[in-house]
Design an enzyme around this catalytic site. Structure first.
Site, PDB file in Angstrom:
ATOM      1  N   ARG A 196       0.820  -1.218   0.000  1.00 29.22           N
ATOM      2  CA  ARG A 196       0.000   0.000   0.000  1.00 29.22           C
ATOM      3  C   ARG A 196       0.851   1.265   0.000  1.00 29.22           C
ATOM      4  O   ARG A 196       0.606   2.191  -0.769  1.00 29.22           O
ATOM      5  CB  ARG A 196      -0.914  -0.002   1.231  1.00 29.22           C
ATOM      6  CG  ARG A 196      -1.950  -1.100   1.271  1.00 29.22           C
ATOM      7  CD  ARG A 196      -2.741  -1.008   2.572  1.00 29.22           C
ATOM      8  NE  ARG A 196      -3.752  -2.048   2.676  1.00 29.22           N
ATOM      9  CZ  ARG A 196      -3.534  -3.253   3.184  1.00 29.22           C
ATOM     10  NH1 ARG A 196      -2.318  -3.557   3.627  1.00 29.22           N
ATOM     11  NH2 ARG A 196      -4.503  -4.146   3.248  1.00 29.22           N
ATOM     12  N   ILE A 197       1.843   1.308   0.879  1.00 28.45           N
ATOM     13  CA  ILE A 197       2.644   2.528   1.001  1.00 28.45           C
ATOM     14  C   ILE A 197       3.591   2.678  -0.175  1.00 28.45           C
ATOM     15  O   ILE A 197       3.757   3.784  -0.711  1.00 28.45           O
ATOM     16  CB  ILE A 197       3.389   2.530   2.341  1.00 28.45           C
ATOM     17  CG1 ILE A 197       2.383   2.638   3.495  1.00 28.45           C
ATOM     18  CG2 ILE A 197       4.397   3.676   2.405  1.00 28.45           C
ATOM     19  CD1 ILE A 197       2.971   2.449   4.869  1.00 28.45           C
ATOM     20  N   ASP A 217       9.950  -6.009  -5.865  1.00 29.07           N
ATOM     21  CA  ASP A 217       9.110  -6.741  -4.915  1.00 29.07           C
ATOM     22  C   ASP A 217       8.940  -8.149  -5.463  1.00 29.07           C
ATOM     23  O   ASP A 217       8.164  -8.364  -6.393  1.00 29.07           O
ATOM     24  CB  ASP A 217       7.753  -6.078  -4.726  1.00 29.07           C
ATOM     25  CG  ASP A 217       6.984  -6.653  -3.547  1.00 29.07           C
ATOM     26  OD1 ASP A 217       7.083  -7.884  -3.318  1.00 29.07           O
ATOM     27  OD2 ASP A 217       6.287  -5.895  -2.849  1.00 29.07           O
ATOM     28  N   ALA A 261      10.383   2.527   7.015  1.00 26.43           N
ATOM     29  CA  ALA A 261       9.672   1.256   7.154  1.00 26.43           C
ATOM     30  C   ALA A 261      10.000   0.596   8.496  1.00 26.43           C
ATOM     31  O   ALA A 261       9.246   0.719   9.454  1.00 26.43           O
ATOM     32  CB  ALA A 261      10.009   0.331   5.985  1.00 26.43           C
ATOM     33  N   ARG A 262      11.130  -0.104   8.581  1.00 27.29           N
ATOM     34  CA  ARG A 262      11.544  -0.776   9.804  1.00 27.29           C
ATOM     35  C   ARG A 262      13.047  -0.584  10.011  1.00 27.29           C
ATOM     36  O   ARG A 262      13.837  -0.695   9.066  1.00 27.29           O
ATOM     37  CB  ARG A 262      11.224  -2.282   9.729  1.00 27.29           C
ATOM     38  CG  ARG A 262       9.750  -2.587   9.935  1.00 27.29           C
ATOM     39  CD  ARG A 262       9.347  -2.333  11.377  1.00 27.29           C
ATOM     40  NE  ARG A 262       7.924  -2.497  11.631  1.00 27.29           N
ATOM     41  CZ  ARG A 262       7.030  -1.523  11.602  1.00 27.29           C
ATOM     42  NH1 ARG A 262       7.412  -0.298  11.282  1.00 27.29           N
ATOM     43  NH2 ARG A 262       5.766  -1.748  11.888  1.00 27.29           N
ATOM     44  N   ASP A 311      13.600   7.439   9.397  1.00 25.87           N
ATOM     45  CA  ASP A 311      12.571   7.680  10.407  1.00 25.87           C
ATOM     46  C   ASP A 311      12.530   6.555  11.426  1.00 25.87           C
ATOM     47  O   ASP A 311      11.872   6.689  12.449  1.00 25.87           O
ATOM     48  CB  ASP A 311      11.191   7.818   9.733  1.00 25.87           C
ATOM     49  CG  ASP A 311      10.085   8.098  10.735  1.00 25.87           C
ATOM     50  OD1 ASP A 311      10.177   9.120  11.445  1.00 25.87           O
ATOM     51  OD2 ASP A 311       9.143   7.285  10.830  1.00 25.87           O
ATOM     52  N   GLU A 352      14.502   1.280  19.102  1.00 23.86           N
ATOM     53  CA  GLU A 352      13.592   2.360  18.745  1.00 23.86           C
ATOM     54  C   GLU A 352      14.267   3.725  18.871  1.00 23.86           C
ATOM     55  O   GLU A 352      14.181   4.559  17.977  1.00 23.86           O
ATOM     56  CB  GLU A 352      12.353   2.293  19.646  1.00 23.86           C
ATOM     57  CG  GLU A 352      11.313   3.351  19.365  1.00 23.86           C
ATOM     58  CD  GLU A 352      10.558   3.091  18.095  1.00 23.86           C
ATOM     59  OE1 GLU A 352       9.909   4.032  17.594  1.00 23.86           O
ATOM     60  OE2 GLU A 352      10.603   1.968  17.583  1.00 23.86           O
ATOM     61  N   HIS A 371      10.674   8.283  14.369  1.00 19.72           N
ATOM     62  CA  HIS A 371       9.620   7.315  14.071  1.00 19.72           C
ATOM     63  C   HIS A 371       8.236   7.950  14.163  1.00 19.72           C
ATOM     64  O   HIS A 371       7.385   7.551  14.955  1.00 19.72           O
ATOM     65  CB  HIS A 371       9.703   6.097  15.005  1.00 19.72           C
ATOM     66  CG  HIS A 371       8.911   4.925  14.486  1.00 19.72           C
ATOM     67  ND1 HIS A 371       8.961   3.675  15.059  1.00 19.72           N
ATOM     68  CD2 HIS A 371       8.046   4.826  13.429  1.00 19.72           C
ATOM     69  CE1 HIS A 371       8.168   2.847  14.396  1.00 19.72           C
ATOM     70  NE2 HIS A 371       7.599   3.537  13.407  1.00 19.72           N
TER      71      HIS A 371
END
Length: 345
Positions: A170-171, A190, A251-252, A276, A281, A303
């Site tokens: 989606r993103i 992908d 993303a991660r 981000d 974290e 984040h």
């Protein structure tokens, strides 16, 4: 009227300007009603005690666990007990749900996969364009007392450059539509999608990550965190990028090797990076991130790509409605289902 016990392990929305208050759970109380015992994870000294005995005590006897950044563990599930029906992730990513453990125990899990597409696509675009136009060096130079149009270097026309998108969910698709409009060409990698899908978004699919890295002037990551993608951007991948290319990750955090990225910036394997997300974290908790944080060609945010008033309100209400449905036994087939009873990934 719904009844039961629900633990929100670490809800960010209970904290404003460093102050924690359960009185902010207005949406949750409205949706769940007075028959539901609403619990919150222990919060001390500016943080949730996510893996503490106090958290396990709070989970005791709960039918639903709502996790944000808390890791689902055997200890947490054991603390909740046999009455646990559902685990809900208040967010898009599912890597902290521990899907294999939940599947082994037959506990269904859910997330909210689409509440912040607009926000993350906008934030990704902002990070990318800040790199392309060298906004941070310009800001630092001018506020430092020097007027210099060349501070940060001379940009290139983006319509002569190629955007590379890793992960086309989606993103990734929203980023292709928005950020892709600035670029002359867009490449997509992908391996789980057919090649034709990218064509519908004005992009061209490539067969390998190496091909995308070699052709792209800005690479942005939008893939999930899995064993296959952890440290996807390691030293070899960063060396495979163009010397003048940029990397964006909203993303991660674990998708990027921090030591390799620090070296890539210092030795100019790439021209800059915007992040981000980090692991852990808070990147200040791991010294490997310090060379990245202090580098003049890095742009970093805490984040918050997902964050807006509208997204937070939508997420809270949708999660509360899902919790109520779980307590009422009405969650089968919910669109946010991550895994079902006895199912794998």
């Amino acid at each position: 009227m719904a009844t039961g016990r629900v633990l929100y392990t670490d809800p960010a929305w209970l904290v404003e300007e460093g102050t924690w208050s359960r009185e902010r759970a207005t949406v949750e109380r409205e949706v769940l009603g007075p028959g539901v015992e609403l619990r919150f994870g222990p919060y001390e000294n500016g943080r949730y005690l996510v893996d503490s005995p106090a958290m396990h005590q709070a989970a005791a006897g709960c039918e639903v666990l709502v996790v944000y950044r808390t890791q689902v563990t055997e200890e947490l599930l054991d603390a909740a007990g046999d009455g646990l029906r559902v685990v809900v992730r208040q967010g898009v990513g599912v890597d902290n749900l521990n899907a294999d453990l939940l599947a082994a125990r037959g506990i269904p899990a859910y997330n909210v996969p689409d509440y912040c597409v607009d926000e993350v696509a906008a934030h990704t675009s902002a990070l990318a364009l800040a790199l392309e136009r060298q906004l941070i060096p310009q800001h630092r130079t001018l506020t430092g007392g020097t007027f210099d149009i060349y501070a940060g270097g001379t940009p290139h026309r983006t319509n002569r450059r190629t955007l590379g998108i890793v992960g086309f969910g989606r993103i990734g698709r929203a980023v292709a539509r928005r950020l892709g409009s600035f670029y002359g060409e867009t490449r997509v990698y992908d391996p789980y999608l057919g090649r034709d899908l990218a064509e519908g978004y004005g992009a061209r699919a490539v067969d390998t990550l190496e091909e995308l890295l070699a052709e792209s002037d800005l690479v942005t990551l939008h893939c999930p965190l899995t064993p296959e993608t952890e440290r996807l951007m390691d030293a070899d991948a960063l060396r495979a990028m163009k010397p003048g290319a940029f990397l964006v990750n909203a993303a991660r955090g674990k998708l990027v090797d921090p030591e390799a990225l620090g070296k890539a910036l210092e030795q100019e394997w790439i021209a800059g990076a915007a992040l981000d997300v980090f692991f852990p974290e808070n990147p200040h908790h791991d010294p490997r991130w310090e060379p990245v944080l202090r580098h003049p060609r890095a742009v970093v945010t805490s984040h918050r790509a997902f964050l807006s008033e509208e997204a937070e309100a939508s997420s809270r209400r949708r999660v509360a409605e899902l919790v109520r449905a779980a307590l009422d036994g009405r969650v089968d087939g919910h669109p946010g289902r991550v895994l079902g009873q006895g199912a794998g990934r």
